[in-house]
Design a protein around this motif. Structure first.
Motif, PDB file in Angstrom:
ATOM      1  N   THR A 127       0.751  -1.143  -0.175  1.00  0.00           N
ATOM      2  CA  THR A 127       0.102   0.201  -0.145  1.00  0.00           C
ATOM      3  C   THR A 127       0.982   1.239   0.064  1.00  0.00           C
ATOM      4  O   THR A 127       2.150   1.263   0.225  1.00  0.00           O
ATOM      5  CB  THR A 127      -0.751  -0.074   1.261  1.00  0.00           C
ATOM      6  N   ARG A 128       0.247   2.432  -0.282  1.00  0.00           N
ATOM      7  CA  ARG A 128       0.920   3.716  -0.067  1.00  0.00           C
ATOM      8  C   ARG A 128       1.644   3.800   1.221  1.00  0.00           C
ATOM      9  O   ARG A 128       2.914   4.306   1.230  1.00  0.00           O
ATOM     10  CB  ARG A 128       0.214   4.880  -0.573  1.00  0.00           C
ATOM     11  N   LEU A 129       1.038   3.395   2.227  1.00  0.00           N
ATOM     12  CA  LEU A 129       1.431   3.626   3.594  1.00  0.00           C
ATOM     13  C   LEU A 129       2.780   2.755   3.657  1.00  0.00           C
ATOM     14  O   LEU A 129       3.714   3.137   4.329  1.00  0.00           O
ATOM     15  CB  LEU A 129       0.466   3.376   4.730  1.00  0.00           C
ATOM     16  N   ASN A 134       4.602   1.320   1.647  1.00  0.00           N
ATOM     17  CA  ASN A 134       5.717   2.017   0.734  1.00  0.00           C
ATOM     18  C   ASN A 134       6.613   3.212   1.365  1.00  0.00           C
ATOM     19  O   ASN A 134       7.727   3.211   1.295  1.00  0.00           O
ATOM     20  CB  ASN A 134       5.292   2.294  -0.714  1.00  0.00           C
ATOM     21  N   PHE A 135       5.599   4.016   1.990  1.00  0.00           N
ATOM     22  CA  PHE A 135       6.096   5.405   2.750  1.00  0.00           C
ATOM     23  C   PHE A 135       6.973   4.777   3.753  1.00  0.00           C
ATOM     24  O   PHE A 135       8.223   5.266   4.054  1.00  0.00           O
ATOM     25  CB  PHE A 135       4.898   6.160   3.124  1.00  0.00           C
ATOM     26  N   ARG A 136       6.578   3.769   4.475  1.00  0.00           N
ATOM     27  CA  ARG A 136       7.390   3.414   5.725  1.00  0.00           C
ATOM     28  C   ARG A 136       8.590   2.648   5.217  1.00  0.00           C
ATOM     29  O   ARG A 136       9.622   2.779   5.746  1.00  0.00           O
ATOM     30  CB  ARG A 136       6.689   2.500   6.542  1.00  0.00           C
ATOM     31  N   GLN A 137       8.437   1.893   4.118  1.00  0.00           N
ATOM     32  CA  GLN A 137       9.683   1.036   3.891  1.00  0.00           C
ATOM     33  C   GLN A 137      10.858   2.041   3.201  1.00  0.00           C
ATOM     34  O   GLN A 137      12.005   1.680   3.191  1.00  0.00           O
ATOM     35  CB  GLN A 137       9.301   0.338   2.590  1.00  0.00           C
ATOM     36  N   ARG A 138      10.414   3.166   2.554  1.00  0.00           N
ATOM     37  CA  ARG A 138      11.447   4.125   2.059  1.00  0.00           C
ATOM     38  C   ARG A 138      11.640   5.195   3.402  1.00  0.00           C
ATOM     39  O   ARG A 138      12.459   6.193   3.092  1.00  0.00           O
ATOM     40  CB  ARG A 138      10.630   5.127   1.026  1.00  0.00           C
ATOM     41  N   GLY A 139      11.443   4.828   4.516  1.00  0.00           N
ATOM     42  CA  GLY A 139      11.759   5.718   5.720  1.00  0.00           C
ATOM     43  C   GLY A 139      10.992   6.711   6.282  1.00  0.00           C
ATOM     44  O   GLY A 139      11.133   7.822   6.890  1.00  0.00           O
ATOM     45  N   GLY A 140       9.418   6.636   6.068  1.00  0.00           N
ATOM     46  CA  GLY A 140       8.555   7.599   6.269  1.00  0.00           C
ATOM     47  C   GLY A 140       8.259   7.659   7.756  1.00  0.00           C
ATOM     48  O   GLY A 140       8.112   8.684   8.168  1.00  0.00           O
TER      49      GLY A 140
END
Length: 157
Positions: free
Chosen positions: A5-7, A9-15
């Motif tokens: 999900t977008r969330l 993906n955001f967390r995987q990229r350091g969000g």
């Protein structure tokens, strides 16, 4: 297997680091709300650091241009920037934000703002380390750049 999900993906990229950064910046600002009486020298020092920090943040953002992202993972279209402020430090935006926090704490006579700025410095240490791992994978020239350029303060750190 379903796509992330977008969330996710955001967390995987350091969000999570970006969210923590935002929270700490708000805490720095709120930590300086109640002003203690400060002298002229303290006011001048605080305002000077804030002006310098603001200029460095703006210059760092301008230097990155379309490469700018709050996430520690470089954009797919990113190019390595080693000119302008980036010729002197690898993370000038982080440096500028720390100068702003330090200046705010001094200006307001706030130990709280200074403490939250120290926490922000620790977060930037970890966030920049993650960012640099990704940049080393992406840009072969990044290792040489790291050897000649300090992380946050020219010639020091």
């Amino acid at each position: 297997m379903t796509p992330p999900t977008r969330l996710q993906n955001f967390r995987q990229r350091g969000g999570d680091l970006v969210a923590a950064q935002f929270v700490l910046i708000v805490l720095v600002a709120l930590g300086g709300r109640k002003r203690k009486s400060v002298g002229v020298v303290q006011k001048v020092a605080g305002l000077t650091l804030m002006a310098l920090g603001g200029a460095v943040v703006a210059g760092g953002g301008r230097g990155l241009g379309r490469n700018l992202s709050p996430l520690p993972e470089p954009l797919d279209t990113a190019q390595l920037v080693t000119t302008g402020l980036y010729a002197h430090v690898r993370h000038p935006i982080y440096s500028g934000l720390l100068a702003l926090g330090l200046g705010w704490g001094i200006l307001r006579g706030s130990w709280g703002a200074l403490g939250w700025t120290a926490a922000l410095a620790a977060l930037f240490h970890f966030k920049s380390a993650r960012e640099e791992k990704a940049l080393l994978v992406r840009f072969p020239d990044y290792a040489a750049y790291c050897k000649r350029t300090k992380r946050f303060v020219p010639g020091v750190i």
